[in-house]
Motif scaffolding. Structure first.
Motif, PDB file in Angstrom:
ATOM      1  N   ARG A 295       7.169  14.886  21.317  1.00 32.11           N
ATOM      2  CA  ARG A 295       6.146  15.853  21.693  1.00 32.11           C
ATOM      3  C   ARG A 295       5.256  16.219  20.511  1.00 32.11           C
ATOM      4  NH1 ARG A 295       9.340  19.774  23.356  1.00 32.11           N
ATOM      5  NH2 ARG A 295       9.882  18.578  25.188  1.00 32.11           N
ATOM      6  N   HIS A 296       5.830  16.415  19.332  1.00 32.87           N
ATOM      7  CA  HIS A 296       5.063  16.894  18.179  1.00 32.87           C
ATOM      8  C   HIS A 296       4.734  15.790  17.180  1.00 32.87           C
ATOM      9  CE1 HIS A 296       5.606  20.931  19.583  1.00 32.87           C
ATOM     10  NE2 HIS A 296       6.921  20.794  19.586  1.00 32.87           N
ATOM     11  N   GLY A 297       5.325  14.624  17.307  1.00 32.26           N
ATOM     12  CA  GLY A 297       5.116  13.579  16.327  1.00 32.26           C
ATOM     13  C   GLY A 297       4.086  12.551  16.716  1.00 32.26           C
ATOM     14  N   SER A 298       3.587  12.617  17.936  1.00 34.17           N
ATOM     15  CA  SER A 298       2.622  11.608  18.358  1.00 34.17           C
ATOM     16  C   SER A 298       1.207  12.108  18.099  1.00 34.17           C
ATOM     17  CB  SER A 298       2.814  11.293  19.833  1.00 34.17           C
ATOM     18  OG  SER A 298       2.445  12.400  20.610  1.00 34.17           O
ATOM     19  N   HIS A 299       0.247  11.214  18.288  1.00 30.27           N
ATOM     20  CA  HIS A 299      -1.149  11.544  18.044  1.00 30.27           C
ATOM     21  C   HIS A 299      -1.903  11.839  19.325  1.00 30.27           C
ATOM     22  CE1 HIS A 299      -1.055  10.662  13.777  1.00 30.27           C
ATOM     23  NE2 HIS A 299      -0.285   9.626  14.056  1.00 30.27           N
ATOM     24  N   GLY A 300      -1.218  11.949  20.413  1.00 27.95           N
ATOM     25  CA  GLY A 300      -1.868  12.335  21.649  1.00 27.95           C
ATOM     26  C   GLY A 300      -2.517  11.196  22.400  1.00 27.95           C
ATOM     27  N   GLY A 301      -2.234   9.959  22.061  1.00 29.89           N
ATOM     28  CA  GLY A 301      -2.785   8.829  22.788  1.00 29.89           C
ATOM     29  C   GLY A 301      -4.212   8.489  22.450  1.00 29.89           C
ATOM     30  N   ILE A 302      -4.729   8.998  21.347  1.00 26.41           N
ATOM     31  CA  ILE A 302      -6.093   8.681  20.936  1.00 26.41           C
ATOM     32  C   ILE A 302      -6.084   7.321  20.257  1.00 26.41           C
ATOM     33  CG2 ILE A 302      -8.041   9.387  19.508  1.00 26.41           C
ATOM     34  CD1 ILE A 302      -6.983  12.272  19.822  1.00 26.41           C
ATOM     35  N   ILE A 303      -6.914   6.412  20.733  1.00 28.60           N
ATOM     36  CA  ILE A 303      -6.934   5.046  20.217  1.00 28.60           C
ATOM     37  C   ILE A 303      -7.401   5.042  18.767  1.00 28.60           C
ATOM     38  CG2 ILE A 303      -7.996   2.778  20.470  1.00 28.60           C
ATOM     39  CD1 ILE A 303      -8.183   3.361  23.460  1.00 28.60           C
ATOM     40  N   GLY A 304      -6.621   4.382  17.900  1.00 27.14           N
ATOM     41  CA  GLY A 304      -6.972   4.258  16.491  1.00 27.14           C
ATOM     42  C   GLY A 304      -6.579   5.435  15.634  1.00 27.14           C
ATOM     43  N   GLU A 305      -5.963   6.439  16.205  1.00 23.19           N
ATOM     44  CA  GLU A 305      -5.605   7.646  15.455  1.00 23.19           C
ATOM     45  C   GLU A 305      -4.485   7.383  14.454  1.00 23.19           C
ATOM     46  OE1 GLU A 305      -6.452  11.503  14.453  1.00 23.19           O
ATOM     47  OE2 GLU A 305      -7.473  10.297  15.946  1.00 23.19           O
ATOM     48  N   ASN A 306      -3.634   6.412  14.725  1.00 19.65           N
ATOM     49  CA  ASN A 306      -2.512   6.141  13.834  1.00 19.65           C
ATOM     50  C   ASN A 306      -2.792   4.996  12.871  1.00 19.65           C
ATOM     51  OD1 ASN A 306      -2.559   4.207  15.797  1.00 19.65           O
ATOM     52  ND2 ASN A 306      -0.348   4.133  16.103  1.00 19.65           N
ATOM     53  N   LEU A 307      -4.036   4.542  12.780  1.00 19.17           N
ATOM     54  CA  LEU A 307      -4.399   3.464  11.863  1.00 19.17           C
ATOM     55  C   LEU A 307      -4.806   4.032  10.509  1.00 19.17           C
ATOM     56  CD1 LEU A 307      -6.523   1.244  14.279  1.00 19.17           C
ATOM     57  CD2 LEU A 307      -4.164   0.887  13.550  1.00 19.17           C
TER      58      LEU A 307
END
Length: 67
Positions: free
Chosen positions: A19-31
């Motif tokens: 719940r708190h560790g993801s980036h919310g499904g925004i494309i390219g947010e974890n790059l």
């Protein structure tokens, strides 16, 4: 009884992590680079992969020209 309590603790911990560790499904947010400017991204892509592709040929040329 202890087994089910530990399973519940693990399930709650993993739920909080997801719940708190993801980036919310925004494309390219974890790059580690930005995708907002397509021309800058294309230039960096060409330089990064082009240098890796050209390196063996440049090393070979250097070795052949060496006296």
């Amino acid at each position: 009884m202890l087994g089910s309590a530990s399973k519940l603790l693990v399930r709650q911990s993993l739920g909080n992590f997801v719940r708190h560790g993801s980036h919310g499904g925004i494309i390219g947010e974890n790059l580690p680079f930005s995708l907002k400017n397509r021309y800058r991204f294309t230039a960096l892509f060409v330089v990064f992969f082009g240098s890796g592709l050209a390196a063996p040929f440049l090393v070979l040329r250097h070795q052949l020209l060496k006296k």
